[in-house]
Design a protein around this motif. Structure first.
Motif, PDB file in Angstrom:
ATOM      1  N   ALA A   1       7.147   3.193 -15.962  1.00 26.45           N
ATOM      2  CA  ALA A   1       5.974   3.372 -15.098  1.00 26.45           C
ATOM      3  C   ALA A   1       5.261   2.045 -14.862  1.00 26.45           C
ATOM      4  N   VAL A   2       5.110   1.240 -15.915  1.00 24.49           N
ATOM      5  CA  VAL A   2       4.456  -0.076 -15.772  1.00 24.49           C
ATOM      6  C   VAL A   2       5.266  -0.964 -14.829  1.00 24.49           C
ATOM      7  N   ASP A   3       6.570  -1.042 -15.037  1.00 21.94           N
ATOM      8  CA  ASP A   3       7.422  -1.860 -14.177  1.00 21.94           C
ATOM      9  C   ASP A   3       7.349  -1.398 -12.721  1.00 21.94           C
ATOM     10  N   SER A   4       7.339  -0.092 -12.511  1.00 24.89           N
ATOM     11  CA  SER A   4       7.280   0.456 -11.153  1.00 24.89           C
ATOM     12  C   SER A   4       5.957   0.119 -10.486  1.00 24.89           C
ATOM     13  N   PHE A   5       4.880   0.173 -11.256  1.00 23.36           N
ATOM     14  CA  PHE A   5       3.569  -0.185 -10.704  1.00 23.36           C
ATOM     15  C   PHE A   5       3.535  -1.663 -10.321  1.00 23.36           C
ATOM     16  N   TYR A   6       4.023  -2.516 -11.212  1.00 18.83           N
ATOM     17  CA  TYR A   6       4.054  -3.949 -10.912  1.00 18.83           C
ATOM     18  C   TYR A   6       4.890  -4.235  -9.672  1.00 18.83           C
ATOM     19  N   GLY A   7       6.007  -3.535  -9.541  1.00 22.29           N
ATOM     20  CA  GLY A   7       6.830  -3.718  -8.352  1.00 22.29           C
ATOM     21  C   GLY A   7       6.133  -3.243  -7.095  1.00 22.29           C
ATOM     22  N   ALA A   8       5.418  -2.117  -7.201  1.00 24.90           N
ATOM     23  CA  ALA A   8       4.744  -1.540  -6.034  1.00 24.90           C
ATOM     24  C   ALA A   8       3.673  -2.465  -5.468  1.00 24.90           C
ATOM     25  N   VAL A   9       2.965  -3.185  -6.345  1.00 24.09           N
ATOM     26  CA  VAL A   9       1.876  -4.062  -5.880  1.00 24.09           C
ATOM     27  C   VAL A   9       2.288  -5.538  -5.879  1.00 24.09           C
ATOM     28  N   GLY A  10       3.560  -5.812  -6.122  1.00 24.45           N
ATOM     29  CA  GLY A  10       4.048  -7.190  -6.090  1.00 24.45           C
ATOM     30  C   GLY A  10       3.400  -8.078  -7.127  1.00 24.45           C
ATOM     31  N   ALA A  11       3.141  -7.529  -8.322  1.00 22.23           N
ATOM     32  CA  ALA A  11       2.417  -8.285  -9.349  1.00 22.23           C
ATOM     33  C   ALA A  11       3.216  -9.465  -9.880  1.00 22.23           C
ATOM     34  N   ARG A  12       4.539  -9.351  -9.849  1.00 23.52           N
ATOM     35  CA  ARG A  12       5.380 -10.424 -10.392  1.00 23.52           C
ATOM     36  C   ARG A  12       6.477 -10.841  -9.423  1.00 23.52           C
ATOM     37  N   GLY A  13       6.188 -10.727  -8.151  1.00 23.66           N
ATOM     38  CA  GLY A  13       7.182 -11.095  -7.148  1.00 23.66           C
ATOM     39  C   GLY A  13       6.987 -10.299  -5.883  1.00 23.66           C
ATOM     40  N   GLU A  14       8.074  -9.999  -5.193  1.00 23.17           N
ATOM     41  CA  GLU A  14       8.004  -9.253  -3.945  1.00 23.17           C
ATOM     42  C   GLU A  14       7.692  -7.780  -4.205  1.00 23.17           C
ATOM     43  N   VAL A  15       7.099  -7.159  -3.211  1.00 27.09           N
ATOM     44  CA  VAL A  15       6.805  -5.730  -3.287  1.00 27.09           C
ATOM     45  C   VAL A  15       8.105  -4.937  -3.275  1.00 27.09           C
ATOM     46  N   GLU A  16       8.197  -3.972  -4.174  1.00 27.42           N
ATOM     47  CA  GLU A  16       9.344  -3.071  -4.225  1.00 27.42           C
ATOM     48  C   GLU A  16       8.817  -1.639  -4.241  1.00 27.42           C
ATOM     49  N   ILE A  17       9.072  -0.893  -3.190  1.00 30.99           N
ATOM     50  CA  ILE A  17       8.593   0.491  -3.124  1.00 30.99           C
ATOM     51  C   ILE A  17       9.368   1.321  -4.147  1.00 30.99           C
ATOM     52  N   PRO A  18       8.674   1.983  -5.069  1.00 30.58           N
ATOM     53  CA  PRO A  18       9.350   2.653  -6.194  1.00 30.58           C
ATOM     54  C   PRO A  18       9.894   4.044  -5.847  1.00 30.58           C
TER      55      PRO A  18
ATOM     56  N   ILE B   1       0.842  -1.204   0.000  1.00 30.67           N
ATOM     57  CA  ILE B   1       0.000   0.000   0.000  1.00 30.67           C
ATOM     58  C   ILE B   1       0.875   1.250   0.000  1.00 30.67           C
ATOM     59  N   LEU B   2       1.965   1.220   0.779  1.00 31.37           N
ATOM     60  CA  LEU B   2       2.918   2.330   0.756  1.00 31.37           C
ATOM     61  C   LEU B   2       3.534   2.455  -0.639  1.00 31.37           C
ATOM     62  N   GLY B   3       3.921   1.311  -1.217  1.00 35.27           N
ATOM     63  CA  GLY B   3       4.491   1.328  -2.550  1.00 35.27           C
ATOM     64  C   GLY B   3       3.530   1.891  -3.577  1.00 35.27           C
ATOM     65  N   LEU B   4       2.257   1.539  -3.453  1.00 36.76           N
ATOM     66  CA  LEU B   4       1.235   2.040  -4.364  1.00 36.76           C
ATOM     67  C   LEU B   4       1.086   3.554  -4.222  1.00 36.76           C
ATOM     68  N   PHE B   5       1.105   4.049  -2.991  1.00 32.83           N
ATOM     69  CA  PHE B   5       1.004   5.493  -2.753  1.00 32.83           C
ATOM     70  C   PHE B   5       2.179   6.239  -3.379  1.00 32.83           C
ATOM     71  N   VAL B   6       3.387   5.719  -3.165  1.00 34.84           N
ATOM     72  CA  VAL B   6       4.581   6.349  -3.733  1.00 34.84           C
ATOM     73  C   VAL B   6       4.504   6.358  -5.255  1.00 34.84           C
ATOM     74  N   PHE B   7       4.043   5.240  -5.821  1.00 38.27           N
ATOM     75  CA  PHE B   7       3.903   5.181  -7.283  1.00 38.27           C
ATOM     76  C   PHE B   7       2.891   6.202  -7.783  1.00 38.27           C
ATOM     77  N   LEU B   8       1.751   6.319  -7.115  1.00 37.96           N
ATOM     78  CA  LEU B   8       0.701   7.222  -7.576  1.00 37.96           C
ATOM     79  C   LEU B   8       1.155   8.672  -7.551  1.00 37.96           C
TER      80      LEU B   8
END
Length: 222
Positions: free
Chosen positions: A176-193, A105-112
């Motif tokens: 931007a797409v890669d950062s979003f996927y990382g933020a929500v852990g779409a393809r692995g662990e969550v990575e805050i962007p 959720i923090l990662g998603l906020f930072v991405f947005l």
């Protein structure tokens, strides 16, 4: 705004599934969210490139900070994107068994935050490019759709050609797409962007410094 990313995601998934002989390796929701990020950016770019052509009469006869009109149009499109991205991203975080959904959720906020700054900067930049090259707006939809097919939404894993990987690493929409996927852990662990958001902030201020002066000069010849 809601249906079109689903149509694009479903169409591309079907096409790639046929080309690759079945199986795609990711859910429709993941694909939809990637297409959503890309489509919103593409919509902002395409609309902004036609700004001076569409508003020539207004620009000739009024003294006004016209870059704020571009920002307002971005705000409207971003609100539609925000609702879908938050609902879809949070749903993904809590259904894909992410190890730490609250970090996501923090990662998603930072991405947005970063993506909003990126959209504003791209809108201003392409409005200026569109004023210099007005025919660009005719080519943008087809070009951006082609680049979507080559983006990390559909091209991922070890089989992606090196040249395409390098291109996607410098393409702001792919980043931007890669950062979003990382933020929500779409393809692995969550990575805050953090890096993505910081880069967007720098890009925003660089574009913002010159845009008001350039807009005033272009208004004289619009």
């Amino acid at each position: 705004m809601v249906v079109w990313p689903f149509v694009q995601a479903g169409g591309f998934l079907l096409a790639f599934s046929i080309i690759r002989g079945g199986g795609f390796g990711q859910s429709l929701l993941v694909t939809y969210l990637g297409v959503l990020v890309w489509s919103t950016s593409a919509l902002v770019i395409t609309a902004s490139a036609a700004f001076f052509a569409k508003n020539a009469e207004l620009i000739r006869h009024l003294v006004f900070p016209f870059h704020l009109i571009v920002a307002t149009e971005v705000n409207v499109k971003y609100l539609f994107f925000l609702v879908q991205a938050v609902v879809g991203g949070v749903f993904l975080l809590f259904t894909e068994q992410t190890s730490n959904p609250f970090e996501g959720i923090l990662g998603l906020f930072v991405f947005l935050v970063g993506s909003y700054l990126l959209l504003l900067a791209l809108a201003w930049l392409f409005s200026l490019i569109g004023a210099v090259v007005p025919d660009l707006v005719l080519a943008l939809p087809a070009l951006l759709t082609l680049l979507l097919a080559l983006s990390p939404v559909f091209q991922f894993g070890s089989s992606v050609p090196t040249a395409l990987q390098i291109f996607n690493e410098i393409n702001p929409l792919s980043i931007a797409v890669d950062s979003f996927y990382g933020a929500v852990g779409a393809r692995g662990e969550v990575e805050i962007p953090w890096l993505f958001a910081g880069g967007c902030l720098i890009f925003f201020f660089v574009v913002r410094v010159g845009v008001r002066k350039i807009y005033r000069e272009l208004a004289k010849i619009a």
